[in-house]
Design an enzyme around this catalytic site. Structure first.
Site, short mmCIF file in Angstrom:
data_model
loop_
_atom_site.label_atom_id
_atom_site.label_comp_id
_atom_site.label_asym_id
_atom_site.label_seq_id
_atom_site.Cartn_x
_atom_site.Cartn_y
_atom_site.Cartn_z
N GLU A 159 0.80 -1.23 0.00
CA GLU A 159 0.00 0.00 0.00
C GLU A 159 0.84 1.28 0.00
O GLU A 159 0.66 2.16 0.84
CB GLU A 159 -1.01 -0.01 1.15
N GLU A 358 -5.23 -8.49 -0.16
CA GLU A 358 -6.06 -8.12 1.00
C GLU A 358 -7.48 -7.89 0.51
O GLU A 358 -7.68 -7.39 -0.61
CB GLU A 358 -5.57 -6.84 1.68
C1 BG6 Z 1 -5.23 -1.96 4.66
C2 BG6 Z 1 -3.91 -2.12 5.36
O1 BG6 Z 1 -5.27 -0.74 4.00
O2 BG6 Z 1 -6.35 -1.93 5.46
C3 BG6 Z 1 -3.96 -2.92 6.66
O3 BG6 Z 1 -2.96 -2.72 4.51
C4 BG6 Z 1 -5.18 -2.51 7.44
O4 BG6 Z 1 -2.78 -2.70 7.37
C5 BG6 Z 1 -6.41 -2.79 6.59
O5 BG6 Z 1 -5.29 -3.12 8.70
C6 BG6 Z 1 -7.70 -2.51 7.30
O6 BG6 Z 1 -7.73 -1.17 7.71
P1 BG6 Z 1 -8.01 -0.76 9.20
O7 BG6 Z 1 -7.76 0.69 9.24
O8 BG6 Z 1 -9.42 -1.12 9.48
O9 BG6 Z 1 -7.05 -1.56 10.04
#
Ligand code: BG6
Length: 458
Positions: A159, A358
């Protein structure tokens, strides 16, 4: 039809969000260890304690049937100061994690950098310092030397676009001008390209990619002004990073934007040469939702809460809610069809294999009589996998699915309360309770999905 037999089913985590043990066994501090955590959330010292419990956790991932596990290496566990002296205990730890995965025939997918710049390097300017290219290159060389023979999939910078566009909501970053922001971004891209080339030289059997957070941007209406706003937002939020990684070229809309903002900087021919020689083998896709944009004439500054919401730039675009979508408990829009739209777009722009690195939903899970009934998560995954399957059947080359996250970990803004895992960790924000692992309903559901190679989503 359906998913190929080689499809990499699994899930993801990142070091600073899952490991804990942030001051143990010689690890140096990262920007995550020194940041002021959001009020009401815990520090990153324990997280899910995966540093100590990786054997137990990987055994559970194997029980779920994982073919792959994507985790990140903490740079300052390997090099406590970010450069210089190597910490052997750090090297040994990830060797053990990789071996533990391989014991169960789980492919380790190793991300080199996920939001955790060594603090000593951040003090020298972090990615804003041109030397960061050499720091990252040397760190990557150490990783390839130590783990290269056993790792078939590498990811460079997770990211990068989140860091560039929303860095200040990820850690306590010093205030930057637009020009400084894009110089740091350029350094990251050059560093990445050098590391990709190095990987091709040192580990020719492996595939290496980068994992941006792609949120395809819809226009809010068919008003041509909104279409232009969406195109600009798409270029600045999404395509800039991949156009440079894959084609070694700056996106023209972004160059125009930098010029307008008086933020153009000199780029030497050597950098373009490096960029052209370091092309990724796959695109890692972090997908949470789409975005929707309309033209923004106002002058108010952006109040950005997190990486998915609230972006706007004067005269260009404003991110707005999409009335056709519903939202998670934490206000993130949910758009399974947008997942397919995004895959289509990546396929037709870049013609590279797509590894979903992800995708997931955070919510408040509760333990009831030893169980966690997270039907909302099953529903989210079912709809996203259905759309991914359609995309595959439509000809898109998706090679794996690694949702976020394998196990509960600390969210970037909401601590452990915003849970993402298939496995519940028995702790809350400040009470560590038993730290036991409890398989949620989604664990058993995903196990069946993997067993049937995505055929049974019921
Ligand atoms: C992604 C990141 O953008 O979102 C993760 O790579 C992150 O590190 C995930 O945990 C979910 O976002 P958040 O802010 O709910 O933890």
């Amino acid at each position: 039809m359906g998913f190929p037999d080689t499809f990499l089913w699994g899930a993801s985590t990142s070091a600073y969000q899952v490991e804990g043990a942030n001051k143990e066994d010689g690890k140096g501090l990262s920007v995550q260890d020194v940041k002021k955590v959001p009020e009401g959330t815990s520090q990153v010292d324990v997280c899910a304690d995966e540093y100590h419990r990786y054997k137990e956790d990987i055994a559970l991932y194997a029980k779920m049937g994982f073919k792959a596990y994507r985790f990140s290496v903490s740079w300052c566990r390997i090099l406590p100061d970010g450069k210089g002296t190597i910490n052997q205990k750090g090297i040994d730890h990830y060797k053990d994690v990789i071996d533990e995965c391989l014991k169960y025939n789980i492919e380790p997918i190793v991300s080199m950098f996920h939001f955790d710049m060594p603090y000593e390097l951040e003090k020298l300017g972090g990615w804003n310092n041109r030397e960061s290219i050499d720091w990252f290159y040397e760190y990557a060389r150490i990783l390839f030397e130590n783990y290269g023979p056993k790792v078939k999939y590498w990811a460079t910078i997770v990211e990068q676009n989140t860091l560039a566009l929303a860095g200040s909501v990820i850690f306590d970053k010093k205030e930057e001008t637009i020009k400084e922001k894009y110089i740091a971004n350029h350094n990251m891209l050059v560093a990445q390209a050098k590391v990709i080339k190095l990987c091709h030289d040192m580990c020719p059997h492996a595939m290496i990619g980068s994992d941006p957070n792609i949120a395809y941007v819809y226009p809010a209406t068919c008003n041509p002004d909104d279409i232009i706003a969406a195109q600009k937002f798409n270029a600045i939020r999404n395509w800039l990073y991949l156009d440079l990684a894959v084609y070694g070229k700056y996106n023209a809309i972004v160059l125009g934007y930098l010029k307008e903002q008086d933020a153009l900087f000199d780029i030497c021919d050597e950098d373009y040469e490096i960029l052209r020689n370091g092309k990724p083998d796959y695109i890692g896709l972090n997908y949470y939702n789409t975005a929707t944009a309309k033209v923004y004439e106002g002058k108010e500054k952006v109040i950005q809460k997190d990486q998915q919401n609230g972006m706007r730039e004067e005269g260009l675009y404003e991110s707005v809610y999409n009335p056709y979508l519903y939202k998670s408990e934490f206000g993130w829009e949910i758009d399974p069809i947008g997942f397919r739209v995004t895959i289509h777009e990546l396929e037709s722009r870049y013609h590279l294999p797509i590894l979903v690195t992800e995708n997931g939903i955070g919510g408040y899970d509760t333990l009831e009589d030893g169980c966690v009934h997270d039907s909302y998560r099953i529903e989210y995954y079912r709809k996203h996998i259905e759309q991914m399957k359609l995309a595959v059947e439509e000809g898109c080359n998706v090679i794996g699915y690694l949702p976020w996250s394998a196990i509960d970990l600390l969210s970037t803004h909401n601590g452990i309360s915003k849970r993402y895992g298939f496995i519940y960790v028995d702790r809350d924000e400040f009470d560590l309770r038993t730290m036991d692992r409890i398989c949620k309903d989604s664990f058993y559901w995903y196990k069946k999905v993997i067993e049937t190679n995505g055929e049974d989503l019921s």
